[in-house]
Write a protein that holds these residues in place. Structure first.
Motif, PDB file in Angstrom:
ATOM      1  N   GLY A   1       8.176 -13.148 -11.951  1.00 30.33           N
ATOM      2  CA  GLY A   1       7.526 -12.777 -10.698  1.00 30.33           C
ATOM      3  C   GLY A   1       6.804 -11.457 -10.819  1.00 30.33           C
ATOM      4  O   GLY A   1       7.189 -10.584 -11.618  1.00 30.33           O
ATOM      5  N   LEU A   2       5.745 -11.290 -10.023  1.00 27.35           N
ATOM      6  CA  LEU A   2       4.955 -10.059 -10.003  1.00 27.35           C
ATOM      7  C   LEU A   2       4.847  -9.565  -8.568  1.00 27.35           C
ATOM      8  O   LEU A   2       4.741 -10.363  -7.632  1.00 27.35           O
ATOM      9  CB  LEU A   2       3.564 -10.303 -10.595  1.00 27.35           C
ATOM     10  CG  LEU A   2       3.564 -10.620 -12.098  1.00 27.35           C
ATOM     11  CD1 LEU A   2       2.246 -11.261 -12.520  1.00 27.35           C
ATOM     12  CD2 LEU A   2       3.829  -9.360 -12.913  1.00 27.35           C
ATOM     13  N   GLU A   3       4.863  -8.252  -8.407  1.00 30.93           N
ATOM     14  CA  GLU A   3       4.907  -7.640  -7.083  1.00 30.93           C
ATOM     15  C   GLU A   3       3.600  -6.941  -6.731  1.00 30.93           C
ATOM     16  O   GLU A   3       3.044  -6.202  -7.537  1.00 30.93           O
ATOM     17  CB  GLU A   3       6.053  -6.624  -7.032  1.00 30.93           C
ATOM     18  CG  GLU A   3       7.398  -7.161  -7.497  1.00 30.93           C
ATOM     19  CD  GLU A   3       7.837  -8.400  -6.739  1.00 30.93           C
ATOM     20  OE1 GLU A   3       7.922  -8.334  -5.492  1.00 30.93           O
ATOM     21  OE2 GLU A   3       8.071  -9.435  -7.381  1.00 30.93           O
ATOM     22  N   HIS A   4       3.107  -7.216  -5.530  1.00 30.50           N
ATOM     23  CA  HIS A   4       1.947  -6.563  -4.916  1.00 30.50           C
ATOM     24  C   HIS A   4       0.613  -7.125  -5.443  1.00 30.50           C
ATOM     25  O   HIS A   4       0.497  -7.465  -6.615  1.00 30.50           O
ATOM     26  CB  HIS A   4       1.960  -5.043  -5.120  1.00 30.50           C
ATOM     27  CG  HIS A   4       3.263  -4.399  -4.805  1.00 30.50           C
ATOM     28  ND1 HIS A   4       3.867  -4.485  -3.570  1.00 30.50           N
ATOM     29  CD2 HIS A   4       4.115  -3.667  -5.577  1.00 30.50           C
ATOM     30  CE1 HIS A   4       5.013  -3.822  -3.593  1.00 30.50           C
ATOM     31  NE2 HIS A   4       5.198  -3.323  -4.789  1.00 30.50           N
TER      32      HIS A   4
ATOM     33  N   THR B   1       2.639 -11.010  -2.589  1.00 25.65           N
ATOM     34  CA  THR B   1       1.323 -10.421  -2.345  1.00 25.65           C
ATOM     35  C   THR B   1       1.349  -9.092  -1.587  1.00 25.65           C
ATOM     36  O   THR B   1       0.499  -8.236  -1.814  1.00 25.65           O
ATOM     37  CB  THR B   1       0.450 -11.427  -1.583  1.00 25.65           C
ATOM     38  OG1 THR B   1       1.239 -12.080  -0.591  1.00 25.65           O
ATOM     39  CG2 THR B   1      -0.097 -12.483  -2.522  1.00 25.65           C
ATOM     40  N   THR B   2       2.264  -8.901  -0.638  1.00 25.42           N
ATOM     41  CA  THR B   2       2.391  -7.657   0.131  1.00 25.42           C
ATOM     42  C   THR B   2       1.034  -7.034   0.455  1.00 25.42           C
ATOM     43  O   THR B   2       0.771  -5.876   0.140  1.00 25.42           O
ATOM     44  CB  THR B   2       3.269  -6.625  -0.626  1.00 25.42           C
ATOM     45  OG1 THR B   2       2.646  -6.247  -1.850  1.00 25.42           O
ATOM     46  CG2 THR B   2       4.655  -7.171  -0.908  1.00 25.42           C
ATOM     47  N   LEU B   3       0.178  -7.790   1.117  1.00 26.58           N
ATOM     48  CA  LEU B   3      -1.172  -7.316   1.424  1.00 26.58           C
ATOM     49  C   LEU B   3      -1.156  -6.082   2.318  1.00 26.58           C
ATOM     50  O   LEU B   3      -2.063  -5.248   2.263  1.00 26.58           O
ATOM     51  CB  LEU B   3      -1.964  -8.440   2.090  1.00 26.58           C
ATOM     52  CG  LEU B   3      -2.153  -9.703   1.238  1.00 26.58           C
ATOM     53  CD1 LEU B   3      -2.816 -10.807   2.058  1.00 26.58           C
ATOM     54  CD2 LEU B   3      -2.973  -9.395  -0.010  1.00 26.58           C
ATOM     55  N   GLY B   4      -0.120  -5.951   3.132  1.00 28.97           N
ATOM     56  CA  GLY B   4      -0.022  -4.784   3.994  1.00 28.97           C
ATOM     57  C   GLY B   4       0.092  -3.480   3.241  1.00 28.97           C
ATOM     58  O   GLY B   4      -0.249  -2.410   3.779  1.00 28.97           O
TER      59      GLY B   4
END
Length: 488
Positions: free
Chosen positions: A256-259, A317-320
């Motif tokens: 998994g990858l973050e952001h 994705t954490t687009l915020g």
């Protein structure tokens, strides 16, 4: 007298059979009573939103018993009388929401002096963790993935939730984040040998962690060691990367990858790469400059998308995060005052102090790339890369519906966004067999809303009732277990 007492065997057996027969009748009556006894709680009259089938089921009901969904249907309930019936007419139901990137056990970032050196720490404080848990659940989040924290605090969280001492979502944890100094304390670790890598992964696994979080300060060899150590010990390897490309990480076996920040120069075409490396400094401009230079139709990005999709690498994705960083000069536009009351005051103060400092021109440029950030999220989704919606906060809160709205702005359909928040997230986390859908036999994780989220994702903030493993509570009741700070 003797002869009178000697009854035939058949007669004795007949008389002995009477109490046995009576006992049989009593048992049958008892079983019949039990079979007719009221069972479970019936919620009825609501509109059930089914993101998996993309349908709305009107006048629906669910029967909840022993923490599970015992029945689902429409119309009038025709089974035996429930212990209690709750009329939810006019409400809308979804499976419990899932925040895939929620630091639920994290307290405020701080800088401590340890052995004469400045060390960045993220201590866990039970009062803050309990606050985080209540806020997450009150906003309909029944499951979180915690991507890093002190494993002792994480294990303590699980125990408090299991015992019912705290109200909060189920959590799937990563333990101490693997990152070189100046990071330290219980929330961070930095193995220095292959044996130490294996020992750290084993320690975290034995403490009940499910993920092994690798951070941006590691080089490629260390990233590879971390991935292998995680897999040997039954953990999923996840990473927040910068210099190392997502393509390389996928080929090394990352899970998994973050952001939405794949800011590696290796993903830029040669001319743009040279420009990026020449400009790159210690400031925060790289957060938007990479997007200005990236060619999404170029070979390198296309290759990255193909690798991630083929290998099933989950991207949170954490687009915020991007939106917050790009608007740190005008926070009220993305973090209004009325929303700040849901962030613990100590965490809010730390967040505001750690936001990137940029010039006015930098902010203008950063805001201009936000559509390109959303475009990358859309391309990940279209390419078939598993997406995990997450806030990068302490779990749920007002930021959650905003995160979903950003995915909608990216061009992902309303139904698909609701799947990302429920069934798709459950599948990505490996728990899709027990939660993420409103079906018979699933855990009773259900949220009710006073308005239809299909019409407006902002309706996800209009919660009326939350069921978590069948235990019900209104947002007011759940938030009443902690102290909320007034907005400021």
């Amino acid at each position: 007298m003797k002869a009178k007492m000697r009854q035939p065997v058949a007669e004795v057996q007949r008389w002995m059979a009477i109490p046995l027969f009576c006992a049989f009748l009593v048992g049958c009556a008892s079983n019949a009573t039990r079979s007719l006894a009221p069972t479970g709680v019936l919620y009825h009259g609501f509109a059930l939103l089914d993101p998996t089938a993309e349908r709305v089921v009107d006048n629906a009901y669910i029967l909840v018993a022993h923490g599970k969904i015992a029945a689902v249907g429409t119309g009038e309930w025709k089974g035996r009388a429930p212990q209690r019936a709750v009329d939810m007419t006019g409400h809308y139901a979804l499976p419990g929401l899932i925040d895939g990137h929620a630091h639920i056990t994290s307290g405020p970032h701080s800088i401590e002096v340890i052995d004469g050196a400045n060390v960045i720490t993220i201590p866990s404080v039970d009062a803050i963790t309990r606050h985080n848990a209540a806020v997450a659940l009150a906003f309909g989040v029944t499951t979180v993935r915690n991507p890093g924290g002190d494993p002792a605090a994480n294990a303590r969280y699980d125990a408090q939730i299991r015992s019912g001492a705290w109200r909060g979502p189920e959590a799937l944890h990563a333990g101490s984040v693997i990152q070189p100094p100046p990071f330290g304390g219980g929330a961070f670790a930095y193995p220095r040998s292959e044996a130490a890598w294996d020992a750290e992964a084993r320690r975290q696994a034995e403490m009940g962690m499910r993920y092994f979080k690798l951070y941006s300060g590691l080089d490629a060899d260390e990233l590879n060691l971390g991935i292998q150590a995680a897999h040997r010990n039954g953990l999923k390897a996840i990473a927040h990367l910068d210099a190392i490309s997502w393509t390389q990480a996928a080929r090394l076996g990352i899970d998994g990858l973050e952001h939405t920040l794949p800011t590696s120069a290796a993903l830029l075409e040669p001319e743009q790469r040279a420009t990026y490396l020449a400009e790159r400094g210690a400031d925060a401009r790289y957060l938007f400059r990479w997007f200005e230079l990236a060619d999404f139709d170029g070979q390198l990005i296309q290759e990255m998308l193909a690798e991630l999709a083929q290998r099933g690498v989950v991207v949170s994705t954490t687009l915020g995060v991007n939106e917050l960083a790009y608007n740190s000069d005008r926070l009220d536009s993305v973090l209004p005052a009325e929303d700040r009351m849901y962030v613990h005051p100590a965490n809010l103060e730390a967040l505001l102090s750690f936001l990137p400092r940029m010039t006015e021109q930098d902010h203008r440029q950063a805001r201009a790339v936000m559509p390109k950030v959303l475009e990358l999220a859309r391309r990940l989704y279209v390419a078939g890369v598993p997406i995990l919606v997450g806030t990068d906060g302490n779990g749920g809160g007002p930021a959650y519906s905003r995160e979903l709205e950003l995915h909608r702005r990216a061009g992902i359909s309303q139904w698909a966004v609701l799947r990302l928040a429920t069934s798709d997230a459950a599948e990505a986390l490996g728990i899709g067999s027990r939660t993420g859908r409103i079906e018979r036999g699933m855990e009773a994780d259900v949220v009710f809303f006073g308005s239809n989220p299909l019409d407006d994702l902002g309706g996800l903030r209009n919660l009326t009732l939350i069921l978590s493993d069948g235990e019900s509570g209104t947002p007011k009741e759940i938030l009443g277990t902690v102290d909320l700070a007034p907005p400021r």
